[in-house]
Design a protein around this motif. Structure first.
Motif, short mmCIF file in Angstrom:
data_model
loop_
_atom_site.label_atom_id
_atom_site.label_comp_id
_atom_site.label_asym_id
_atom_site.label_seq_id
_atom_site.Cartn_x
_atom_site.Cartn_y
_atom_site.Cartn_z
N GLU A 1 0.81 -1.22 0.00
CA GLU A 1 0.00 0.00 0.00
C GLU A 1 0.85 1.27 0.00
O GLU A 1 0.51 2.26 0.63
CB GLU A 1 -1.01 -0.01 1.14
N GLN A 2 1.96 1.21 -0.73
CA GLN A 2 2.79 2.39 -0.97
C GLN A 2 2.42 2.93 -2.34
O GLN A 2 2.17 2.16 -3.27
CB GLN A 2 4.27 2.00 -0.92
N TYR A 3 2.38 4.24 -2.47
CA TYR A 3 1.90 4.89 -3.69
C TYR A 3 3.04 5.49 -4.49
O TYR A 3 4.08 5.86 -3.96
CB TYR A 3 0.92 6.01 -3.34
N SER A 4 2.79 5.61 -5.79
CA SER A 4 3.70 6.28 -6.70
C SER A 4 2.89 6.72 -7.92
O SER A 4 1.68 6.51 -7.97
CB SER A 4 4.83 5.33 -7.12
N ILE A 5 3.56 7.38 -8.86
CA ILE A 5 2.92 7.70 -10.12
C ILE A 5 3.69 7.01 -11.24
O ILE A 5 4.88 6.71 -11.10
CB ILE A 5 2.82 9.22 -10.37
N TRP A 6 3.00 6.76 -12.34
CA TRP A 6 3.59 6.05 -13.47
C TRP A 6 2.96 6.59 -14.75
O TRP A 6 1.76 6.87 -14.76
CB TRP A 6 3.30 4.56 -13.32
N PRO A 7 3.74 6.75 -15.81
CA PRO A 7 3.14 7.20 -17.08
C PRO A 7 1.99 6.28 -17.48
O PRO A 7 2.13 5.05 -17.48
CB PRO A 7 4.31 7.12 -18.07
N HIS A 8 0.86 6.88 -17.79
CA HIS A 8 -0.37 6.13 -18.03
C HIS A 8 -0.25 5.16 -19.22
O HIS A 8 -0.87 4.11 -19.22
CB HIS A 8 -1.54 7.09 -18.26
N ASP A 9 0.55 5.51 -20.19
CA ASP A 9 0.63 4.70 -21.40
C ASP A 9 1.70 3.61 -21.34
O ASP A 9 1.95 2.92 -22.31
CB ASP A 9 0.87 5.58 -22.62
N ARG A 10 2.32 3.42 -20.19
CA ARG A 10 3.36 2.39 -20.05
C ARG A 10 2.87 1.25 -19.18
O ARG A 10 2.07 1.44 -18.26
CB ARG A 10 4.63 2.99 -19.43
N ASP A 11 3.37 0.05 -19.46
CA ASP A 11 3.02 -1.11 -18.65
C ASP A 11 3.59 -0.92 -17.24
O ASP A 11 4.68 -0.38 -17.07
CB ASP A 11 3.61 -2.39 -19.26
N LEU A 12 2.83 -1.38 -16.26
CA LEU A 12 3.29 -1.26 -14.87
C LEU A 12 4.35 -2.29 -14.56
O LEU A 12 4.31 -3.42 -15.06
CB LEU A 12 2.11 -1.48 -13.91
N PRO A 13 5.29 -1.93 -13.69
CA PRO A 13 6.26 -2.92 -13.25
C PRO A 13 5.58 -3.97 -12.37
O PRO A 13 4.50 -3.72 -11.80
CB PRO A 13 7.28 -2.12 -12.44
N ALA A 14 6.19 -5.12 -12.26
CA ALA A 14 5.64 -6.21 -11.44
C ALA A 14 5.40 -5.72 -10.02
O ALA A 14 6.20 -4.99 -9.45
CB ALA A 14 6.60 -7.39 -11.43
N GLY A 15 4.25 -6.11 -9.45
CA GLY A 15 3.93 -5.77 -8.08
C GLY A 15 3.19 -4.46 -7.89
O GLY A 15 2.83 -4.12 -6.77
N TRP A 16 2.95 -3.73 -8.96
CA TRP A 16 2.23 -2.45 -8.88
C TRP A 16 0.89 -2.56 -9.59
O TRP A 16 0.77 -3.28 -10.59
CB TRP A 16 3.07 -1.34 -9.49
N HIS A 17 -0.12 -1.85 -9.06
CA HIS A 17 -1.48 -1.91 -9.59
C HIS A 17 -2.04 -0.49 -9.69
O HIS A 17 -1.70 0.38 -8.88
CB HIS A 17 -2.37 -2.73 -8.64
N HIS A 18 -2.92 -0.28 -10.66
CA HIS A 18 -3.57 1.03 -10.80
C HIS A 18 -4.42 1.31 -9.57
O HIS A 18 -5.08 0.43 -9.04
CB HIS A 18 -4.45 1.07 -12.05
N ALA A 19 -4.39 2.55 -9.10
CA ALA A 19 -5.15 2.95 -7.92
C ALA A 19 -6.32 3.86 -8.29
O ALA A 19 -6.78 4.66 -7.49
CB ALA A 19 -4.23 3.65 -6.91
N ASP A 20 -6.81 3.74 -9.52
CA ASP A 20 -8.02 4.42 -9.99
C ASP A 20 -7.95 5.94 -9.96
O ASP A 20 -8.94 6.60 -9.61
CB ASP A 20 -9.25 3.93 -9.21
N PHE A 21 -6.80 6.51 -10.31
CA PHE A 21 -6.71 7.96 -10.46
C PHE A 21 -5.70 8.25 -11.56
O PHE A 21 -4.60 7.70 -11.56
CB PHE A 21 -6.27 8.65 -9.17
N THR A 22 -6.10 9.10 -12.50
CA THR A 22 -5.25 9.49 -13.62
C THR A 22 -5.32 10.99 -13.78
O THR A 22 -6.37 11.59 -13.57
CB THR A 22 -5.74 8.80 -14.92
N GLY A 23 -4.20 11.62 -14.13
CA GLY A 23 -4.18 13.06 -14.35
C GLY A 23 -2.78 13.54 -14.65
O GLY A 23 -1.90 12.76 -15.01
#
Length: 60
Positions: free
Chosen positions: A12-34
């Motif tokens: 449950e640690q947060y970060s940001i990631w470019p929306h158009d790139r695949d997420l690294p292993a172990g990370w999941h979208h947290a339902d917020f984009t901007g």
């Protein structure tokens, strides 16, 4: 302008990631984009306890 997603790992640690790139292993979208700033502001409101989930559970 690059669009970002707020992401969260299993601890449950947060970060940001470019929306158009695949997420690294172990990370999941947290339902917020901007924009980068919008995502960081969102994280400031939802991530109120910076301790990893496993540490919070031990401390409870």
């Amino acid at each position: 302008m690059t669009e970002f997603s707020v992401v969260r790992n299993d601890e449950e640690q947060y970060s940001i990631w470019p929306h158009d790139r695949d997420l690294p292993a172990g990370w999941h979208h947290a339902d917020f984009t901007g924009t980068r700033d919008e995502c960081l502001a969102h994280i400031d409101t939802v991530w109120t306890d910076m301790r990893p989930k496993s540490l919070r559970e031990v401390s409870s």
